[in-house]
Design an enzyme around this catalytic site. Structure first.
Site, PDB file in Angstrom:
ATOM      1  N   CYS A  33       0.822  -1.234   0.000  1.00  0.00           N
ATOM      2  CA  CYS A  33       0.000   0.000   0.000  1.00  0.00           C
ATOM      3  C   CYS A  33       0.845   1.270   0.000  1.00  0.00           C
ATOM      4  O   CYS A  33       0.343   2.351  -0.311  1.00  0.00           O
ATOM      5  CB  CYS A  33      -0.910   0.028   1.217  1.00  0.00           C
ATOM      6  SG  CYS A  33      -1.953  -1.423   1.361  1.00  0.00           S
ATOM      7  N   HIS A  88      -3.296   7.213   3.326  1.00  0.00           N
ATOM      8  CA  HIS A  88      -3.705   5.916   2.814  1.00  0.00           C
ATOM      9  C   HIS A  88      -5.153   5.674   3.228  1.00  0.00           C
ATOM     10  O   HIS A  88      -5.553   5.987   4.353  1.00  0.00           O
ATOM     11  CB  HIS A  88      -2.795   4.818   3.359  1.00  0.00           C
ATOM     12  CG  HIS A  88      -3.186   3.456   2.886  1.00  0.00           C
ATOM     13  ND1 HIS A  88      -3.534   3.205   1.589  1.00  0.00           N
ATOM     14  CD2 HIS A  88      -3.310   2.267   3.551  1.00  0.00           C
ATOM     15  CE1 HIS A  88      -3.857   1.933   1.458  1.00  0.00           C
ATOM     16  NE2 HIS A  88      -3.725   1.339   2.641  1.00  0.00           N
ATOM     17  N   ASN A 112     -10.190   0.048   0.331  1.00  0.00           N
ATOM     18  CA  ASN A 112      -8.728   0.110   0.323  1.00  0.00           C
ATOM     19  C   ASN A 112      -8.228  -0.426  -1.022  1.00  0.00           C
ATOM     20  O   ASN A 112      -8.359  -1.618  -1.291  1.00  0.00           O
ATOM     21  CB  ASN A 112      -8.205  -0.731   1.497  1.00  0.00           C
ATOM     22  CG  ASN A 112      -6.689  -0.741   1.593  1.00  0.00           C
ATOM     23  OD1 ASN A 112      -6.000  -0.267   0.690  1.00  0.00           O
ATOM     24  ND2 ASN A 112      -6.186  -1.289   2.678  1.00  0.00           N
TER      25      ASN A 112
END
Ligand code: UT7
Length: 342
Positions: A128, A269, A299
């Protein structure tokens, strides 16, 4: 918010040439998967997902729509925004945890799809956190006069590595891509002021995809074990995410000679609204200062901050001269932050 900084960020600016993000682009697939849709296939509810994560919907790519397709569409949008020809791109860095295949690099497929025949291409594996790792690599190449124009992409087809029978993970992830083009512009003083990247391999096993590499190849015998899907110890990852993102933010701010009060917009994020709220709380700043779109996309790993950057840019949330902070966290463990003068 644009206030005079405590000390001059220019004096703290990275060595070498100014590196600007000259354009951004993003793409998300058409199909919307709602919490209600998920509750029809696993033991979950809209309430649980909304309260524990903030996610309401996510996008799912078509069967024949690959990470490279989404990456190419995001790249083309960024190229169009800054009127950059494919031939001018000298380096393509693609951050992903869900490449089209192990090799060649998915960046090579993107090169083929957008016609960037003069580019060198490679994938960046930092889960990520990958988009900001790639941004830092791009920044170094431009600052040192190696390249003039670099295309940085975060793209994921996480739906292809999700265990759709595991309610602990399948409600969290989505597909999509975001891109940015970086250049040195001699007439501009706006650009990347500071970055910080870091990793801790001690925690590799709290967020990983254990199968499909040389360690645990997928065989007829283990095919049913879901080794080629995302495995995560949610609570452990959560704790590390808050600590690492706070620390990374402070490091990039210190390097820039700025404080959080100088930052107009924080693009974090997009994993869980509770993580973002915890960071806002500890930084003592209002949640409104954060750009959040995880309610719509879930996500999307390396793509998350890249899609958010493009949406913040195109919606007018980022004003010329604003200081913005991007901060990310992911498997590895990895984390990264970047302060940019927009
Ligand atoms: O992008 C990389 C970074 N990733 C992250 O940052 C993710 C970090 N972790 C998280 O966001 C959170 O830990 C999760 C959203 C994954 C989980 O939230 P949590 O508050 O930590 O819940 P939990 O894992 O402790 O589970 C609490 C309960 C459990 O039931 P029991 O043991 O208390 O009976 C789970 O089995 O919730 C249950 N549960 C669910 N219930 C309904 C877990 N998933 C679900 C679900 N629906 N989808």
């Amino acid at each position: 918010m644009k206030r005079p900084p405590r000390s001059s960020p220019r004096s703290a600016k990275k060595a070498g040439r100014t590196v600007s993000i000259v354009s951004t682009g993003s793409y998300v697939p058409e199909r919307v998967l709602t919490n209600a849709d998920l509750s029809a296939s696993v033991d979950t509810t809209d309430d649980w997902i909304t309260i524990r994560t903030g996610i309401k919907t996510r996008r799912i790519a078509a069967k024949d729509e690959y990470t490279s397709d989404m990456a190419a569409r995001a790249a083309l949008a960024a190229m169009e925004q800054a009127n950059i020809a494919a031939e001018d791109i000298e380096l393509i860095l693609l951050a992903t945890a869900s490449p089209d295949m192990i090799f060649p690099a998915t960046a090579c497929f993107v090169q083929q799809k957008i016609g960037a025949r003069n580019a060198a291409c490679l994938d960046v594996s930092a889960a990520c956190a990958g988009f900001l790792f790639a941004l830092e690599i791009a920044q170094q190449f431009i600052a040192t006069n190696t390249y003039e124009t670099v295309l940085v992409i975060g793209a994921e087809k996480l739906s292809s590595i999700t265990n759709w029978t595991d309610r602990n993970t399948c409600v969290l992830f989505g597909d999509g891509a975001g891109a940015a083009i970086l250049q040195h512009r001699s007439e501009s003083t706006h650009g990347v002021i500071s970055t910080h990247i870091g990793s801790d391999g001690q925690y590799a096993d709290i967020l990983w995809m254990p199968g499909g590499g040389c360690r645990q190849p997928i065989t007829a015998e283990n095919a049913h074990q879901h080794l080629q899907t995302i495995h995560m110890s949610g609570k452990d990852v959560y704790k590390q995410a808050v600590v690492s993102m706070l620390d990374a933010s402070n490091k990039a701010l210190d390097k820039a000679g700025l404080t959080i009060d100088d930052i107009a917009c924080i693009i974090p994020h997009q994993a869980n609204i509770r993580i973002i709220e915890a960071i806002a709380d500890r930084m003592k700043i209002p949640i409104e200062r954060f750009f959040v779109n995880l309610d719509r996309y879930g996500n999307t790993s390396a793509a998350a901050v890249a899609i958010a950057l493009d949406e913040a840019n195109r919606s007018g949330r980022l004003k010329p001269g604003d200081y913005i902070l991007m901060v990310v966290f992911g498997g590895g463990l990895t984390w990264a932050s970047s302060v940019i003068e927009w």
